[in-house]
Design an enzyme around this catalytic site. Structure first.
Site, short mmCIF file in Angstrom:
data_model
loop_
_atom_site.label_atom_id
_atom_site.label_comp_id
_atom_site.label_asym_id
_atom_site.label_seq_id
_atom_site.Cartn_x
_atom_site.Cartn_y
_atom_site.Cartn_z
N ALA A 1 63.70 30.35 40.73
CA ALA A 1 62.95 31.61 40.69
C ALA A 1 63.91 32.68 40.17
O ALA A 1 65.13 32.52 40.21
CB ALA A 1 62.47 31.95 42.10
N GLU B 1 68.60 26.71 47.37
CA GLU B 1 68.09 27.90 48.05
C GLU B 1 68.83 28.22 49.34
O GLU B 1 69.03 29.37 49.68
CB GLU B 1 66.60 27.75 48.35
CG GLU B 1 65.69 27.88 47.16
CD GLU B 1 65.43 26.56 46.46
OE1 GLU B 1 66.27 25.65 46.54
OE2 GLU B 1 64.40 26.46 45.79
N1 T1G Z 1 67.66 34.37 38.93
C1 T1G Z 1 68.11 35.44 38.24
N2 T1G Z 1 69.28 35.48 37.53
C2 T1G Z 1 70.02 34.35 37.56
C3 T1G Z 1 69.63 33.19 38.26
C4 T1G Z 1 68.39 33.24 38.96
N3 T1G Z 1 67.92 32.19 39.63
N4 T1G Z 1 70.59 32.25 38.09
C5 T1G Z 1 71.54 32.80 37.31
N5 T1G Z 1 71.20 34.06 36.99
C6 T1G Z 1 71.96 34.97 36.14
C7 T1G Z 1 73.33 35.29 36.71
O1 T1G Z 1 73.23 36.37 37.61
C8 T1G Z 1 74.10 35.63 35.46
O2 T1G Z 1 73.70 36.95 35.09
C9 T1G Z 1 73.52 34.68 34.42
O3 T1G Z 1 72.24 34.30 34.90
C10 T1G Z 1 74.37 33.45 34.22
O4 T1G Z 1 74.56 32.90 35.54
C11 T1G Z 1 60.95 29.59 44.81
C12 T1G Z 1 63.00 30.83 45.99
C13 T1G Z 1 72.14 28.11 36.96
C14 T1G Z 1 74.19 26.93 37.76
O5 T1G Z 1 69.99 29.45 43.30
O6 T1G Z 1 73.48 28.44 40.35
O7 T1G Z 1 64.21 29.18 43.18
O8 T1G Z 1 75.97 38.02 35.25
O9 T1G Z 1 77.07 33.14 35.54
O10 T1G Z 1 77.95 29.69 35.60
O11 T1G Z 1 61.98 27.86 45.97
O12 T1G Z 1 73.53 30.56 37.59
O13 T1G Z 1 75.11 37.18 33.04
O14 T1G Z 1 74.04 39.18 34.12
O15 T1G Z 1 75.88 31.71 37.25
O16 T1G Z 1 76.37 28.87 33.75
C15 T1G Z 1 67.29 29.00 43.21
C16 T1G Z 1 71.29 30.11 40.87
C17 T1G Z 1 66.75 30.39 43.17
C18 T1G Z 1 70.37 28.88 41.03
C19 T1G Z 1 74.30 28.58 35.88
N6 T1G Z 1 68.20 28.80 42.11
N7 T1G Z 1 72.04 30.06 39.64
O17 T1G Z 1 75.66 28.85 36.16
O18 T1G Z 1 75.96 31.00 34.82
S1 T1G Z 1 65.68 30.73 44.53
C20 T1G Z 1 69.51 29.07 42.25
C21 T1G Z 1 73.12 29.23 39.49
C22 T1G Z 1 64.35 29.74 44.24
C23 T1G Z 1 62.19 28.78 44.93
C24 T1G Z 1 63.39 29.57 45.35
C25 T1G Z 1 73.87 29.36 38.21
C26 T1G Z 1 73.61 28.22 37.22
P1 T1G Z 1 74.78 37.91 34.32
P2 T1G Z 1 75.96 32.22 35.88
P3 T1G Z 1 76.57 29.57 35.03
#
Ligand code: T1G
Length: 677
Positions: free
Chosen positions: A67, A129
Site C-alpha cells: 500500500a 506490515e
Molecule cells: N509506500 C510509499 N512509499 C514507499 C513505499 C510504500 N509502501 N515503499 C517505499 N517507498 C518509497 C520510499 O519512502 C522511498 O522514497 C522510495 O520509495 C524508495 O524506497 C494493505 C497496509 C520496496 C524493499 O512495508 O521495504 O501494504 O526516499 O529507499 O531500498 O496490507 O522500499 O525516494 O522519497 O526503501 O530499493 C507494506 C516498504 C506497506 C514495503 C525497496 N510494504 N518498502 O527498497 O528503496 S503496508 C512495505 C520497502 C501494506 C497492506 C498493508 C522498500 C523496498 P524516497 P527505498 P529500496
C-alpha cells in the site's frame, strides 16, 4: 476514470490474454490511482469477450511493494482496496500475477487474489506490515494460511521477513519460476495454459497446517516482541483463519488492522520508516554534487573500534589497510577480526572461503605511509585531541589529494582536528557505535569547512556498508551522546535523592529501552572519562571507580556480577550512595517512576530541541533515527522527538519547569502551539 487521475495502470492484449500493467515508480505502491487503474482495467478485461485469461504485471524495479504508506492517515481516495481485490479474485477468467523485485504487503495480497503466481528466481515475497506496526489488512492473514499453511503464514506475518522465490515455490506461494529475462512472456504462456483449468479463487481453498506454531512463535520471540502489539495481532488473525469462515476471518482481520492503524505504535513505526530514508538526504546539497570514488579504505587503530570499523568494509569487498603503532597490538587486532568472522561463519553467516576472502583484502601495517593510496582514511585511536591532531597532521602529507580524512571521535571537535591539516574540506567525523560491525547507526559529523562532496560521499559509503547514516553538526557529543548526557546527570542525581540504580533502570526497561542508564554504564565501562585519580572522590562514580567497580568487565559496577555477568543489586553501592547522601546532607525521599521519566527522558527532548535550534541536526526525525539505531529506543515509540508529540510537549514543558530545568525555546514554542516536532 476522471481526467485528473494519473494513468498508472494500462492494458495490452496478447491474443486472448490481457496484460494489465502497473507503472507507479519507484515501487509501484498501491496509491489511489493504482487502485482506480486496476479496477478500470480489470473491468475492461472481464467485459472483453476476446479475453480468456489475464496477466497482472508491473513495469519498473519491482512488483507492487505494498500500500502507499504516505496515504495513511489522510482522507481516503479512490476505490477501496479490498473491493478491488475481491473483484480480481472473483474473476471468471484465470488471473496470473507475474512477479519480479519484491511483492510485499498489499503487493503480495494482490498476488494472492490472483489465481496463480509466476515469479523470477530473484524475486522476494513477503508481508512486512508488522515492521510498520500493522498487519496485512487486505486479506493476507486469511489467504496466506490457505496457500502456504498456518506455520509459514504465522511466521511470515509475525516476523515480516520476505521469502526468496524458490522458497515461496516450495511453499506453494509461487506456482512457477519464470526466466529472469522472460517474465512477461512466460506469464502469458502460463496464463494461456490455465484457460482450460479456469480460475482458482484463494478464498475457496482450505486452511491447512498446525496452529501450535502460534504459541511456539510467541515463546521464541517474547524478548524481541516485548512491548510490541503488531506481532500478536498478526498471530491472532492467522489463528482466526484456522477456525472462522473466510468472510468472518476477513472481518476479524479488518477490526485488528484498524486498531493497529489508528494506534500510536504504527504511527511511530511508519514515522521511522520514512525518517530513516529522509536521514540519508542532505538539505541544500548542490544538485550536481559528484561522489568521490572509494575503492580503498585506511583505518588507523586496530582496537575494538578500528577492528569493527574495518569489518564493515571488508564484508562489502572493500580493501582495508589497518595501521597500528605496535606489532603486538596490530596482531591482536587482526586476530580479533578473524575470530569474529570465524564466529559468524560458525553461525552460517559466512562461508569459510568468504572469511578467507575478507581477510585477504585486509592489509595490516605499522607504517602510516601505507595509507597513501587510500580514498577514505578513518582514524580510530584514543580520544585525545593532541593525539588526533598529530595523526591528521601526518595524514595531511601522506594521504593522496581528495582522500577523505575521517575521525571516529565520539565527541571531540572535528573543526579543531581539521586545523591540523591544510585540507579541512576533506575532514569530517564518522562516529561509529560499538560494536562498530554490528550497530547500524553512523553519525557523519559535518565540519564548518567539510566539502559537500566529501559529506555526501561519507553518507553514501555509510549506506553502502549497511549503516543508517545521519548528518550531525560539531558539538559536544554530536546528537546521540549529547542527549545522553543530561539523562546520565539526572540519573545520578536521582540516586542521591533516594532512587536506586535498579529502580531507574527498571523504569527505562519498562519504557522499552534495552537497558537503563546504570546497566548501560556498567556495560560500556563506569571508568570511561574518569580522571583516574583514586584519591579524588567527588562523586558516586568516582567512589565506584576508586574501588575498581568499573562495570561488567570487573564483575562490579553499579551492580555486582556473577561469572556469567548476571547482575544483582549491590549492598556496597547502596552504602556508597548513603555515604554520599549523608555527606551532602541530602534527605533520602521516595522517588516515583513518573519522576524518573520526567527527569531522565524529558531532558533528552529538551536537549534535542536545542540541537535543532543550533542546527546540529538537520531535522527532528534525524534525532529519532539516531536514538532508534544507536541506543535501542523502542521503535514503537518513534524516537524521542516523535514521542514528545505523543507525550504532549505542553506536559513535558510543565514537568521540566516543575523540576527546575531551563526549557529550550523551540520546545516552549511547540508546547504553546500544543504540537509535536
Ligand atoms: N509506500 C510509499 N512509499 C514507499 C513505499 C510504500 N509502501 N515503499 C517505499 N517507498 C518509497 C520510499 O519512502 C522511498 O522514497 C522510495 O520509495 C524508495 O524506497 C494493505 C497496509 C520496496 C524493499 O512495508 O521495504 O501494504 O526516499 O529507499 O531500498 O496490507 O522500499 O525516494 O522519497 O526503501 O530499493 C507494506 C516498504 C506497506 C514495503 C525497496 N510494504 N518498502 O527498497 O528503496 S503496508 C512495505 C520497502 C501494506 C497492506 C498493508 C522498500 C523496498 P524516497 P527505498 P529500496
Amino acid at each position: 476514470m476522471s481526467d485528473e487521475t494519473p494513468v498508472s495502470v494500462t492494458m495490452q492484449k496478447d491474443g486472448d490474454v490481457a496484460v494489465v500493467i502497473v507503472n507507479n515508480p519507484p515501487v509501484n505502491a498501491l496509491s489511489w490511482h493504482v487502485r482506480q487503474g486496476l479496477k478500470d482495467n480489470f473491468e475492461a478485461a472481464l467485459a472483453d469477450g476476446g479475453v480468456k485469461a489475464i496477466v497482472l504485471r508491473c513495469d519498473g524495479a519491482t512488483f507492487i511493494a505494498g500500500a502507499d504508506i504516505s496515504e495513511f492517515g489522510k482522507p481516503p481516495r479512490g476505490p477501496d482496496f479490498n473491493a478491488v481485490l475481491n473483484m480480481i479474485e472473483a474473476s471468471s477468467k484465470p488471473v496470473v500475477a507475474a512477479i519480479h523485485g519484491t511483492a510485499l504487503g498489499g503487493g503480495l495480497e494482490t498476488a494472492l487474489v490472483c489465481h496463480y503466481r509466476v515469479a523470477v528466481p530473484s524475486a522476494k515475497l513477503g508481508v512486512p506490515e508488522v515492521k510498520l506496526g500493522l498487519l496485512p489488512g487486505a486479506g493476507g492473514t486469511q489467504r496466506l494460511p490457505r496457500v502456504v499453511g498456518v506455520e509459514a503464514a504465522a511466521t511470515m506475518t509475525s516476523l515480516g521477513d520476505p521469502l526468496p522465490a524458490a522458497k515461496a515455490k516450495d511453499l506453494g506461494l509461487v506456482d512457477e519460476l519464470a526466466g529472469e529475462d522472460s517474465l512477461a512472456a512466460d506469464a502469458i504462456a502460463y496464463a494461456r495454459a490455465k484457460i482450460a483449468d479456469g480460475p482458482r479463487p484463494t478464498r475457496n481453498r482450505a486452511v491447512f497446517g498446525d496452529v501450535a506454531v502460534i504459541e511456539q512463535l510467541k515463546t521464541a520471540n517474547a524478548k524481541r516482541w516485548r512491548g510490541f502489539e503488531a506481532p500478536y495481532a498478526n498471530l491472532a488473525c492467522v489463528e482466526a483463519a484456522t477456525r472462522l469462515p473466510f468472510d468472518e476471518g476477513l472481518a476479524f482481520e479488518r477490526e485488528q488492522f484498524m486498531k493497529l492503524m489508528f494506534g500510536s505504535q504504527s504511527a511511530a513505526q511508519r514515522h521511522i520508516f520514512f525518517a530513516e530514508r529522509q536521514a540519508a538526504k542532505i538539505d541544500g546539497l548542490p544538485k550536481n554534487t559528484q561522489l568521490r570514488d572509494i575503492r580503498k579504505v585506511g583505518v588507523i587503530g586496530a582496537g575494538t573500534m578500528g577492528g569493527g570499523i574495518s569489518m564493515n568494509f571488508l564484508q562489502k569487498g572493500i580493501p582495508v589497510t589497518i595501521v597500528e603503532m605496535q606489532q603486538e597490538a596490530l596482531d591482536r587486532g587482526v586476530g580479533v577480526i578473524r575470530k569474529n568472522y570465524d564466529a559468524s561463519a560458525a553461525k552460517g553467516r559466512f562461508k569459510p572461503e568468504q572469511v578467507d576472502q575478507m581477510m585477504g583484502i585486509l592489509t595490516p601495517t605499522l607504517n602510516l605511509d601505507d595509507l597513501a593510496d587510500c580514498d577514505l582514511i578513518i582514524e580510530a585511536v584514543y580520544e585525545d585531541m593532541g593525539v588526533k591532531k598529530d595523526i591528521f597532521g601526518k595524514l595531511d602529507t601522506i594521504a593522496k589529494p581528495g582522500a577523505i580524512l575521517a575521525s571516529n571521535t565520539s565527541y571531540l571537535d572535528v573543526d579543531e582536528i581539521a586545523t591540523a591539516t591544510s585540507r579541512p574540506g576533506d575532514v569530517l567525523g564518522m562516529h561509529f557505535f560499538s560494536p562498530a560491525n554490528v550497530m547500524k547507526l553512523l553519525e557523519v559529523v559535518r565540519g564548518d569547512k567539510t566539502a559537500p562532496d566529501a559529506l555526501a560521499t561519507a553518507m553514501a559509503i555509510g549506506k553502502k556498508i549497511g549503516k543508517v547514516a545521519v548528518v550531525a553538526g560539531v558539538c559536544d557529543g554530536f546528537i546521540g551522546n549529547r542527549m545522553l548526557k543530561p539523562r546520565q546527570v539526572e540519573a545520578m542525581k536521582l540516586l542521591m535523592e533516594g532512587a536506586t540504580p535498579a529502580q531507574v533502570d527498571k523504569v527505562h526497561v519498562e519504557f522499552g529501552m534495552p537497558m537503563g542508564p546504570f546497566q548501560m554504564s556498567d556495560l560500556a565501562g563506569v571508568d570511561i572519562g574518569w580522571h583516574r585519580d583514586p584519591n579524588r572522590i567527588e562523586s558516586i562514580r568516582d567512589a565506584l571507580c576508586a574501588e575498581g567497580r568499573w562495570g561488567q568487565k570487573k564483575q562490579a559496577g553499579f551492580y555486582d556480577y556473577d561469572e556469567k555477568r548476571n547482575p544483582s543489586e549491590s549492598a556496597r553501592v547502596a552504602e556508597l550512595i548513603e555515604q554520599f547522601r549523608a555527606k551532602a546532607g541530602v534527605e533520602k525521599r521516595e522517588i516515583t517512576d513518573q519522576e524518573i521519566i520526567e527527569r531522565t527522558l524529558y531532558p533528552m527532548v529538551n536537549e534535542g530541541a536545542l540541537i535543532l535550534t543550533e542546527g546540529k541536526a538537520q531535522r527532528a526525525s534525524d534525532i529519532d533515527v539516531v536514538w532508534i539505531y544507536g541506543y535501542g529506543w523502542p521503535v514503537y515509540r518513534g524516537g524521542p522527538m516523535f514521542w514528545a508529540g505523543l507525550e504532549g510537549t505542553d506536559k513535558i514543558v510543565a514537568a521540566l519547569e516543575k523540576h527546575g530545568f531551563e526549557v529550550a525555546p523551540l520546545l516552549k514554542e511547540k508546547a504553546e502551539a500544543k504540537t509535536g516536532f
